[in-house]
Write a protein that holds these residues in place. Structure first.
Motif, PDB file in Angstrom:
ATOM      1  N   LEU A   1       1.286  -1.168   0.112  1.00 51.82           N
ATOM      2  CA  LEU A   1       0.399   0.210  -0.077  1.00 51.82           C
ATOM      3  C   LEU A   1       0.996   1.155  -0.252  1.00 51.82           C
ATOM      4  O   LEU A   1       0.631   2.422  -0.959  1.00 51.82           O
ATOM      5  CB  LEU A   1      -0.730   0.049   1.093  1.00 51.82           C
ATOM      6  CG  LEU A   1      -1.936   1.000   1.124  1.00 51.82           C
ATOM      7  CD1 LEU A   1      -2.812   1.234   0.539  1.00 51.82           C
ATOM      8  CD2 LEU A   1      -3.196   1.086   2.727  1.00 51.82           C
ATOM      9  N   THR A   2       2.225   0.947   0.885  1.00 45.21           N
ATOM     10  CA  THR A   2       3.298   2.321   1.176  1.00 45.21           C
ATOM     11  C   THR A   2       3.471   2.409  -0.901  1.00 45.21           C
ATOM     12  O   THR A   2       3.964   3.460  -1.226  1.00 45.21           O
ATOM     13  CB  THR A   2       4.044   2.134   1.845  1.00 45.21           C
ATOM     14  OG1 THR A   2       3.490   2.027   3.077  1.00 45.21           O
ATOM     15  CG2 THR A   2       5.193   3.791   2.229  1.00 45.21           C
ATOM     16  N   MET A   3       4.170   1.567  -1.159  1.00 48.65           N
ATOM     17  CA  MET A   3       4.842   1.206  -2.355  1.00 48.65           C
ATOM     18  C   MET A   3       3.685   1.839  -3.589  1.00 48.65           C
ATOM     19  O   MET A   3       3.750   3.072  -3.931  1.00 48.65           O
ATOM     20  CB  MET A   3       4.794   0.193  -3.098  1.00 48.65           C
ATOM     21  CG  MET A   3       6.085  -0.351  -2.544  1.00 48.65           C
ATOM     22  SD  MET A   3       6.640  -1.898  -2.152  1.00 48.65           S
ATOM     23  CE  MET A   3       7.085  -2.092  -4.011  1.00 48.65           C
ATOM     24  N   GLN A   4       2.589   1.853  -3.597  1.00 49.21           N
ATOM     25  CA  GLN A   4       1.464   2.475  -4.426  1.00 49.21           C
ATOM     26  C   GLN A   4       1.391   3.377  -4.219  1.00 49.21           C
ATOM     27  O   GLN A   4       1.322   4.381  -5.096  1.00 49.21           O
ATOM     28  CB  GLN A   4       0.026   1.246  -4.169  1.00 49.21           C
ATOM     29  CG  GLN A   4      -0.963   1.078  -5.522  1.00 49.21           C
ATOM     30  CD  GLN A   4      -0.536   0.652  -6.899  1.00 49.21           C
ATOM     31  OE1 GLN A   4       0.320   0.251  -7.211  1.00 49.21           O
ATOM     32  NE2 GLN A   4      -1.841   0.843  -7.049  1.00 49.21           N
ATOM     33  N   LEU A   5       0.988   4.319  -3.295  1.00 54.32           N
ATOM     34  CA  LEU A   5       1.156   5.467  -3.016  1.00 54.32           C
ATOM     35  C   LEU A   5       2.522   6.008  -4.197  1.00 54.32           C
ATOM     36  O   LEU A   5       2.058   7.421  -3.901  1.00 54.32           O
ATOM     37  CB  LEU A   5       0.765   5.942  -1.757  1.00 54.32           C
ATOM     38  CG  LEU A   5      -1.030   5.893  -1.116  1.00 54.32           C
ATOM     39  CD1 LEU A   5      -0.777   5.548   0.771  1.00 54.32           C
ATOM     40  CD2 LEU A   5      -1.844   6.455  -1.572  1.00 54.32           C
ATOM     41  N   LEU A   6       3.639   6.082  -2.765  1.00 55.87           N
ATOM     42  CA  LEU A   6       4.417   6.227  -3.366  1.00 55.87           C
ATOM     43  C   LEU A   6       4.575   6.104  -5.077  1.00 55.87           C
ATOM     44  O   LEU A   6       5.232   7.568  -5.612  1.00 55.87           O
ATOM     45  CB  LEU A   6       5.638   6.346  -2.990  1.00 55.87           C
ATOM     46  CG  LEU A   6       6.026   5.924  -1.238  1.00 55.87           C
ATOM     47  CD1 LEU A   6       7.114   5.031  -0.672  1.00 55.87           C
ATOM     48  CD2 LEU A   6       6.190   7.235  -0.860  1.00 55.87           C
ATOM     49  N   LYS A   7       3.899   5.359  -5.773  1.00 56.74           N
ATOM     50  CA  LYS A   7       4.318   5.025  -7.216  1.00 56.74           C
ATOM     51  C   LYS A   7       3.296   6.593  -7.857  1.00 56.74           C
ATOM     52  O   LYS A   7       3.895   7.076  -8.583  1.00 56.74           O
ATOM     53  CB  LYS A   7       4.074   4.614  -7.527  1.00 56.74           C
ATOM     54  CG  LYS A   7       4.690   3.541  -9.001  1.00 56.74           C
ATOM     55  CD  LYS A   7       3.786   1.982  -9.692  1.00 56.74           C
ATOM     56  CE  LYS A   7       1.976   2.670  -9.645  1.00 56.74           C
ATOM     57  NZ  LYS A   7       1.597   1.145 -10.538  1.00 56.74           N
ATOM     58  N   GLN A   8       2.304   6.402  -7.159  1.00 48.59           N
ATOM     59  CA  GLN A   8       1.610   7.698  -7.892  1.00 48.59           C
ATOM     60  C   GLN A   8       2.195   8.489  -7.393  1.00 48.59           C
ATOM     61  O   GLN A   8       1.768   9.325  -8.848  1.00 48.59           O
ATOM     62  CB  GLN A   8      -0.121   7.214  -7.468  1.00 48.59           C
ATOM     63  CG  GLN A   8      -0.557   6.241  -7.338  1.00 48.59           C
ATOM     64  CD  GLN A   8      -0.687   5.814  -8.844  1.00 48.59           C
ATOM     65  OE1 GLN A   8      -1.193   6.489  -9.494  1.00 48.59           O
ATOM     66  NE2 GLN A   8      -1.265   4.351  -9.293  1.00 48.59           N
ATOM     67  N   ILE A   9       3.222   9.275  -6.645  1.00 45.12           N
ATOM     68  CA  ILE A   9       3.330  10.415  -6.312  1.00 45.12           C
ATOM     69  C   ILE A   9       4.520  10.830  -7.244  1.00 45.12           C
ATOM     70  O   ILE A   9       5.000  11.619  -7.665  1.00 45.12           O
ATOM     71  CB  ILE A   9       3.624  10.391  -4.801  1.00 45.12           C
ATOM     72  CG1 ILE A   9       2.487  10.777  -4.375  1.00 45.12           C
ATOM     73  CG2 ILE A   9       4.596  11.873  -4.645  1.00 45.12           C
ATOM     74  CD1 ILE A   9       2.662  11.019  -2.264  1.00 45.12           C
ATOM     75  N   ALA A  10       5.646   9.923  -6.780  1.00 39.27           N
ATOM     76  CA  ALA A  10       7.275  10.035  -7.486  1.00 39.27           C
ATOM     77  C   ALA A  10       6.946   9.840  -9.532  1.00 39.27           C
ATOM     78  O   ALA A  10       8.166  10.030  -9.814  1.00 39.27           O
ATOM     79  CB  ALA A  10       7.850   9.010  -6.941  1.00 39.27           C
ATOM     80  N   GLY A  11       5.840   8.828  -9.627  1.00 40.18           N
ATOM     81  CA  GLY A  11       6.137   8.229 -11.306  1.00 40.18           C
ATOM     82  C   GLY A  11       6.885   7.086 -11.922  1.00 40.18           C
ATOM     83  O   GLY A  11       7.524   7.055 -12.314  1.00 40.18           O
ATOM     84  N   THR A  12       7.742   6.617  -9.894  1.00 44.57           N
ATOM     85  CA  THR A  12       9.022   6.177 -10.515  1.00 44.57           C
ATOM     86  C   THR A  12       8.534   4.203  -9.674  1.00 44.57           C
ATOM     87  O   THR A  12       7.440   4.659  -9.714  1.00 44.57           O
ATOM     88  CB  THR A  12      10.024   6.358  -9.878  1.00 44.57           C
ATOM     89  OG1 THR A  12      10.020   6.347  -8.749  1.00 44.57           O
ATOM     90  CG2 THR A  12      10.282   8.248 -10.584  1.00 44.57           C
ATOM     91  N   PRO A  13       9.552   3.123 -10.516  1.00 43.93           N
ATOM     92  CA  PRO A  13       9.524   2.440  -9.514  1.00 43.93           C
ATOM     93  C   PRO A  13       9.679   3.128  -8.496  1.00 43.93           C
ATOM     94  O   PRO A  13      10.489   3.414  -7.505  1.00 43.93           O
ATOM     95  CB  PRO A  13      10.725   1.429 -10.114  1.00 43.93           C
ATOM     96  CG  PRO A  13      10.629   1.871 -11.825  1.00 43.93           C
ATOM     97  CD  PRO A  13      10.184   4.198 -11.333  1.00 43.93           C
ATOM     98  N   VAL A  14       9.212   1.838  -7.383  1.00 41.18           N
ATOM     99  CA  VAL A  14       9.802   1.946  -6.000  1.00 41.18           C
ATOM    100  C   VAL A  14      10.199   1.172  -5.019  1.00 41.18           C
ATOM    101  O   VAL A  14      10.299  -0.485  -5.077  1.00 41.18           O
ATOM    102  CB  VAL A  14       7.910   1.934  -4.849  1.00 41.18           C
ATOM    103  CG1 VAL A  14       8.254   2.165  -3.627  1.00 41.18           C
ATOM    104  CG2 VAL A  14       7.385   2.778  -5.359  1.00 41.18           C
ATOM    105  N   LEU A  15      11.094   1.547  -4.180  1.00 44.65           N
ATOM    106  CA  LEU A  15      12.037  -0.095  -3.974  1.00 44.65           C
ATOM    107  C   LEU A  15      11.506  -0.252  -2.404  1.00 44.65           C
ATOM    108  O   LEU A  15      10.929   0.503  -1.520  1.00 44.65           O
ATOM    109  CB  LEU A  15      13.341   1.104  -3.209  1.00 44.65           C
ATOM    110  CG  LEU A  15      14.474  -0.424  -2.460  1.00 44.65           C
ATOM    111  CD1 LEU A  15      16.110   0.700  -3.434  1.00 44.65           C
ATOM    112  CD2 LEU A  15      14.980   0.163  -1.289  1.00 44.65           C
ATOM    113  N   PHE A  16      11.473  -1.603  -2.137  1.00 45.70           N
ATOM    114  CA  PHE A  16      11.481  -2.086  -0.929  1.00 45.70           C
ATOM    115  C   PHE A  16      12.582  -3.177  -0.528  1.00 45.70           C
ATOM    116  O   PHE A  16      12.869  -3.515  -1.472  1.00 45.70           O
ATOM    117  CB  PHE A  16      10.626  -3.370  -1.577  1.00 45.70           C
ATOM    118  CG  PHE A  16       9.873  -4.249  -0.312  1.00 45.70           C
ATOM    119  CD1 PHE A  16       8.150  -4.275  -0.566  1.00 45.70           C
ATOM    120  CD2 PHE A  16      10.326  -4.994   0.438  1.00 45.70           C
ATOM    121  CE1 PHE A  16       7.327  -4.828   0.895  1.00 45.70           C
ATOM    122  CE2 PHE A  16      10.380  -5.600   1.299  1.00 45.70           C
ATOM    123  CZ  PHE A  16       8.569  -5.301   1.319  1.00 45.70           C
ATOM    124  N   ALA A  17      13.071  -3.045   0.452  1.00 51.73           N
ATOM    125  CA  ALA A  17      13.777  -3.668   1.691  1.00 51.73           C
ATOM    126  C   ALA A  17      13.278  -3.855   2.970  1.00 51.73           C
ATOM    127  O   ALA A  17      12.800  -3.018   3.771  1.00 51.73           O
ATOM    128  CB  ALA A  17      15.330  -2.299   1.366  1.00 51.73           C
TER     129      ALA A  17
END
Length: 472
Positions: A301-317
């Motif tokens: 869910l965090t990644m989906q929000l960040l992807k929409q905001i930044a327009g880039t892939p999101v790193l998970f670690a």
């Protein structure tokens, strides 16, 4: 970028409105030009609002165009009840914007309208300034991107492949809470679907993809046991199986449990997860799809929000290790980093030239390739939705990824699990504060400083903002 509605509000006296409408239009022209130059799509109200009927009609037309955010623009004194009527016809988030011209009292109009909205409990944001000020346009853009990100969640579906991984409570959320707070549905799918569909996947495409990786990656290091061409093709077929699931079930974002069943008896999901999160695969450019390892719901869910905001892939670690001597963190997790982070290039081959596929480590006896690389340097926004006493909070901080000379990079990576992907992060957070407060073992990041948009997301969702800084 976002889709922004702009409605200018005027004085309700005919003789006054007629004398200032040209001034209003000129001010609106400047605002629209600046927003358009920043990359946004702007939907203008048909005319400045100078009557009750216009307030409703103009607002309804703007709302029908599907805007993410509506800017109510005050270049002059404006009758406050026009704002109230327009707000009643608008369901998008509202931003009240006034000019700073001392001749025309737009600020007075904004304050009167904002106070009226406060009285009825209608949430809104307020900004003021010259529309040619790039900082003001950036602030409007951040709020618009936040609104677009929140809107994108409403009515979306998360596909959870498998259940809770290894007793990890922070990876599992309540589906009713997700519906209530975010408007997201959860589709539960068994991991057997990956196994079953992988066997049915196109063997020719899997072979071609393997050969593409062998040609373009920095190295595919077969060992004849845990990593063979056959096992790598099994991982690729798992990616193809996930693509089929996503298309068939109309899944907007996903998470794969992986551990321990798939990693013990089938293959690791490292290749699958990395290429789902990438903006390309062996077929060329594609839409980035958020997929979280360990079926981490709050992570996805965090990644989906960040992807929409930044327009880039999101790193998970994972927050794997803290190097106290350097004040940096090793953000490392099996295969989950998109290969895009190796160079952050639009050219897949440039990224893959820095990516190695190594045999998996002893944690995963089924074997497969681990997607090994070091994330490229640069400023990053790091965030994670976590829960405290059942309520969501967004934990947020600024940071930077760093690279060093080859020898130092190698030494640092070998101090944890070398075969996995790494990102060396310097955080705007004291280590003791971070370790005492951060509410998960997983963290997520996108390039650039997007804190303003994340803060705006929290305001729209009524989610507590928990921000880390060394100053605090």
């Amino acid at each position: 970028m976002a889709r922004i509605g702009v409605i200018s509000v005027s004085d309700g006296r005919d003789y006054v409105h007629g004398g200032i409408v040209g001034f209003i239009r000129a001010a609106e022209d400047r605002l629209v030009a600046a927003l358009t130059a920043a990359g946004h799509t702007v939907v203008r109200g048909r005319e400045p609002v100078g009557s009750n009927q216009q307030a409703v009609a103009v607002a309804r037309r703007v709302q029908a165009s599907g805007v993410d955010l509506t800017v109510l623009h005050y270049a002059v004194w404006a009758f406050p009840h026009f704002t109230m009527l327009a707000a009643g016809a608008l369901t998008s988030p509202l931003l009240l914007l006034s000019n700073i011209d001392p001749v025309q009292p737009g600020m007075v109009g904004m304050l009167a309208a904002g106070g009226a909205l406060d009285q009825i409990g209608r949430d809104h944001a307020r900004l003021w300034g010259d529309p040619e000020d790039p900082e003001l346009i950036a602030e409007i853009g951040a709020k618009a991107r936040a609104a677009a990100a929140v809107t994108s969640l409403r009515g979306s579906t998360f596909g959870r492949i498998g259940g809770r991984p290894m007793g990890m409570n922070t990876a599992v959320a309540a589906t009713d809470q997700w519906q209530r707070v975010f408007g997201v549905d959860v589709e539960e799918i068994d991991q057997w679907e990956i196994v079953r569909r992988a066997e049915l996947a196109d063997a020719g495409e899997a072979k071609g993809a393997r050969e593409w990786l062998e040609r373009n990656a920095a190295g595919v290091h077969y060992d004849g046991r845990k990593l063979t061409p056959e096992i790598l093709e099994r991982q690729i077929r798992s990616y193809l199986a996930m693509r089929d699931l996503i298309a068939e079930w109309h899944l907007d974002f996903t998470g794969i449990k992986g551990q321990p069943e798939l990693t013990q008896y089938f293959a690791t999901m490292d290749v699958t997860e990395a290429f789902l999160n990438d903006p390309y695969d062996w077929n060329g450019p594609k839409q980035t799809h958020v997929c979280a390892t360990e079926a981490d719901m709050d992570g996805a869910l965090t990644m989906q929000l960040l992807k929409q905001i930044a327009g880039t892939p999101v790193l998970f670690a994972d927050v794997r290790h803290y190097h106290a001597d350097r004040d940096i963190w090793d953000l490392c997790n099996s295969g989950q980093h998109a290969t895009w982070y190796a160079a952050r290039s639009a050219d897949a081959e440039e990224n893959l030239a820095k990516v190695h596929l190594y045999p998996e480590v002893f944690f995963f006896p089924a074997g497969g390739a681990s997607v090994h690389h070091l994330a490229a340097p640069g400023e990053m926004t790091l965030a994670r939705l976590t829960r405290k006493n059942g309520a969501y909070r967004m934990q947020l901080m600024l940071g930077a990824f760093e690279n060093y000379d080859d020898r130092t990079n190698e030494q640092l990576m070998r101090r944890s699990t070398w075969e996995w992907p790494h990102a060396f992060a310097r955080l705007d957070a004291a280590a003791g504060d971070f370790l005492s407060r951060f509410g998960a073992n997983h963290i997520h990041a996108v390039p650039g400083d997007h804190r303003a948009a994340v803060r705006a997301v929290c305001a729209l969702l009524d989610v507590t903002l928990d921000e880390f800084t060394r100053a605090s």
